[in-house]
Design an enzyme around this catalytic site. Structure first.
Site, PDB file in Angstrom:
ATOM      1  N   GLY A  90      -0.004   9.232 -18.234  1.00  0.00           N
ATOM      2  CA  GLY A  90       0.941   8.110 -18.306  1.00  0.00           C
ATOM      3  C   GLY A  90       0.218   6.830 -17.932  1.00  0.00           C
TER       4      GLY A  90
ATOM      5  N   ARG B  98       0.689   9.755 -23.847  1.00  0.00           N
ATOM      6  CA  ARG B  98       1.304  10.341 -25.050  1.00  0.00           C
ATOM      7  C   ARG B  98       0.852   9.615 -26.314  1.00  0.00           C
ATOM      8  NH1 ARG B  98       7.726  10.039 -25.650  1.00  0.00           N
ATOM      9  NH2 ARG B  98       7.121   7.855 -25.406  1.00  0.00           N
TER      10      ARG B  98
ATOM     11  N   SER C 277       4.740   3.515  -3.517  1.00  0.00           N
ATOM     12  CA  SER C 277       5.369   2.189  -3.465  1.00  0.00           C
ATOM     13  C   SER C 277       4.334   1.082  -3.450  1.00  0.00           C
ATOM     14  CB  SER C 277       6.254   2.048  -2.228  1.00  0.00           C
ATOM     15  OG  SER C 277       6.794   0.730  -2.197  1.00  0.00           O
TER      16      SER C 277
ATOM     17  N   LYS D  83      10.753   8.177  -0.090  1.00  0.00           N
ATOM     18  CA  LYS D  83      10.533   7.007  -0.960  1.00  0.00           C
ATOM     19  C   LYS D  83      11.882   6.399  -1.362  1.00  0.00           C
ATOM     20  CE  LYS D  83       8.798   3.943  -3.812  1.00  0.00           C
ATOM     21  NZ  LYS D  83       9.257   3.884  -5.129  1.00  0.00           N
TER      22      LYS D  83
ATOM     23  N   HIS E 170      13.118   4.440   1.503  1.00  0.00           N
ATOM     24  CA  HIS E 170      12.327   3.195   1.525  1.00  0.00           C
ATOM     25  C   HIS E 170      12.963   2.173   0.584  1.00  0.00           C
ATOM     26  CE1 HIS E 170       9.488   0.588  -0.587  1.00  0.00           C
ATOM     27  NE2 HIS E 170       8.820   0.484   0.536  1.00  0.00           N
ATOM     28  N   ASN E 171      13.262   2.602  -0.625  1.00  0.00           N
ATOM     29  CA  ASN E 171      13.842   1.666  -1.594  1.00  0.00           C
ATOM     30  C   ASN E 171      15.225   1.189  -1.159  1.00  0.00           C
ATOM     31  OD1 ASN E 171      11.536   2.478  -2.992  1.00  0.00           O
ATOM     32  ND2 ASN E 171      12.548   2.349  -4.972  1.00  0.00           N
TER      33      ASN E 171
ATOM     34  N   GLU F 263      14.728  -1.379   1.311  1.00  0.00           N
ATOM     35  CA  GLU F 263      14.256  -2.566   0.572  1.00  0.00           C
ATOM     36  C   GLU F 263      15.453  -3.355   0.007  1.00  0.00           C
ATOM     37  OE1 GLU F 263      11.247  -1.525  -2.417  1.00  0.00           O
ATOM     38  OE2 GLU F 263      12.329  -2.751  -3.858  1.00  0.00           O
TER      39      GLU F 263
END
Ligand code: NBP
Length: 479
Positions: free
Chosen positions: A9, A34, A128, A182, A185-186, A189
């Site tokens: 990716g 891809r 992050s 995570k 965390h967001n 935020e």
């Protein structure tokens, strides 16, 4: 096979992470995307990285030294499952698949279970710091097995952000623990950003400061206990002037905030866990309200009945706002860490709270010096519940209280929305109350649903015969 690690990716995050990995001495990095055009573009733009490009998954696997380690950086959801399905075909037991995307932690739990059956290790790792962090050093929150951490830990440490000499990565816990943390965390935020926005709004509408002056105020705040990346970038956004109109950029940006969903996930998970993350929830709802133009248009004619809030001492007002912001921020983090504690208990993760605060000190969006105080609080008391009760935070909130109350009360009278400031103060008052009206709610529940109640003066579970003679009986089962 020569590559030490591979990246699948190659959009913004993946290509930057691949470049970060390749920039470390002696690292050869395999890359796959891809659509091959993205791979070709990355190779053309960064010949110095020495990437080993693969056209398909077989080539990709063949280019990796054993045990193979691959980081997936594709769109979360079905694309991640599609890539995992392919990698499992070409990888072998002992190899490691790391999903560095923003996966929902319950998806990570499911994927880890399925992949583990093949003997391949699956690690959900929260990453992050946006594209800049991916390139120069993100904060990394890996879950998965201890064996996988043993094997991939060194390379993750080599690319992570560094805070006070320590890499911002730690083994968070098994299976979905990394993505869960995570997600929190967001959520924090979201709250942090909303609180800063409320402070800005008050400084502008009540204090009468211009965006450029508020930029200076934030820059000043950034030298004290509020020092953080979000405060720093807020000053930069407020200082920006729109080239086309000459107006402050903030005045030409449409006032509708978008969201990618991780804040909502945090609130949904907290609702399931029964943890009041009210500051985070208000931040998510504030974005929803802003992005509801039909409702906002319809409400333009509603009465306001506001009182004028005239500020005599502008410096004192600025200090009140700063203190209200700091106290509310402490509540948001306290609630976020309570959610981590509850998640760890629910999903059997051994999460070291102090370590989480440490790996958020650099690389990630909520990075701040303040996180050191959280680490210290958990070092003093690993079983600490409600971070706000730790001596340092209790003192900080205590000294901010008069300012905080003045700001919330003033905003209510002036008709200025401060959902996150106000709900955080309400949460604080609720938490410290020796008696809550929950007693009445429990009485109501017993009245209409025979849900029973406990008494303050003796053991047992009770029910009042509301539709009978209203005497009290001892209930045997609870509903
Ligand atoms: P995107 O989230 O925009 O995803 C684009 C990538 O996914 C491309 O490489 C694309 O390949 C690939 N992809 C898709 Br779409 N469907 C696929 C499929 N079925 N099979 C294989 N590959 C597929 O990229 P991003 O913004 O770099 O983010 C990557 C991950 O990192 C996401 O999970 C994101 O939530 C997370 N994240 C992003 C940030 C940030 O600041 N942007 C921060 C932290 C975490 P293609 O080129 O062939 O279409």
């Amino acid at each position: 096979p020569t590559a030490i690690i591979g990246v699948v990716g190659l959009a913004v995050m993946g290509s930057n992470l691949a470049r970060n990995l390749a920039s470390r001495e002696g690292n050869t990095v395999a890359v796959y995307n891809r659509s091959f055009e993205k791979t070709e573009a990355l190779l053309a733009e960064h010949p110095e990285a020495g990437f080993v490009a693969a056209k398909d998954y077989t080539e990709f696997a063949a280019s990796l030294a054993r045990p193979r380690t691959a980081i997936i950086m594709v769109k979360a959801g079905r694309p991640t499952d599609a890539v995992i399905d392919q990698l499992v075909q070409v990888f072998e037991p002992g190899d490691i698949i790391i999903d560095g995307g923003n996966a929902l932690f319950t998806d990570t739990i499911r994927r880890e279970k399925a992949v583990r059956e093949t003997g391949i290790n699956f690690v959900g790792a929260g990453i992050s710091g946006g594209e800049e962090g991916a390139l120069n050093g993100p904060s990394i929150m890996p879950g998965g097995s201890a064996e996988a951490w043993e094997s991939m830990g060194p390379i993750l440490k080599s690319i992570a952000a560094v805070a006070d000499g320590e890499p911002c990565v730690t083994h968070v816990g098994t299976d979905g623990a990394g993505h869960f943390v995570k997600m929190i965390h967001n959520g924090i935020e979201y709250a942090d950003m909303q609180l800063i926005a409320e402070a800005y709004d008050l400084l502008r509408r009540v204090g009468g400061f211009t965006p450029a002056e508020i930029a200076d105020i934030f820059a000043e705040w950034n030298t004290g206990e509020l020092e953080s990346y979000l405060i720093e970038i807020t000053a930069e956004v407020l200082r920006q002037v729109d080239a086309a109109t000459g107006s402050p950029l903030v005045d030409v940006i449409l006032d509708q905030a978008g969201a990618k969903g991780t804040g909502a996930w945090t609130v949904q998970s907290a609702l399931d866990l029964g943890v009041p993350v009210s500051g985070i929830a208000e931040a998510v709802f504030a974005r929803s309200l802003s992005s509801a133009p039909a409702q906002r248009a319809a409400a333009q004619s509603l009465p306001a009945s506001t009182e004028t809030w005239s500020v005599d001492d502008r410096d004192a007002f600025v200090e009140d706002v700063r203190r209200a912001l700091y106290a509310s921020k402490i509540i948001a983090y306290s609630q976020g860490f309570d959610a981590i504690v509850a998640g760890a208990a629910e999903y059997n993760w051994d999460i070291k709270k102090g370590e989480i605060a440490k790996i958020w000190r650099a690389g990630c969006i909520i990075r701040a010096q303040f996180l050191n105080r959280i680490t210290e609080a958990y070092a003093d008391d690993p079983e600490l519940v409600a971070l706000v009760t730790a001596p340092y935070f209790a003192d900080a909130v205590g000294s901010a209280l008069p300012s905080w109350r003045r700001i919330v009360a003033g905003a209510a009278l002036a008709g200025i929305p401060t959902p996150a400031f106000a709900s955080s103060l309400s949460y604080y008052d609720g938490l410290r109350a020796d008696r809550l009206p929950a007693a009445l709610v429990q009485g109501q529940r017993d009245f209409f649903g025979a849900h029973t109640y406990k008494r303050v003066d003796r053991e047992g579970t009770f029910h009042t015969l509301w539709s009978g003679d209203r005497s009290e009986i001892e209930a045997t089962d609870t509903h």
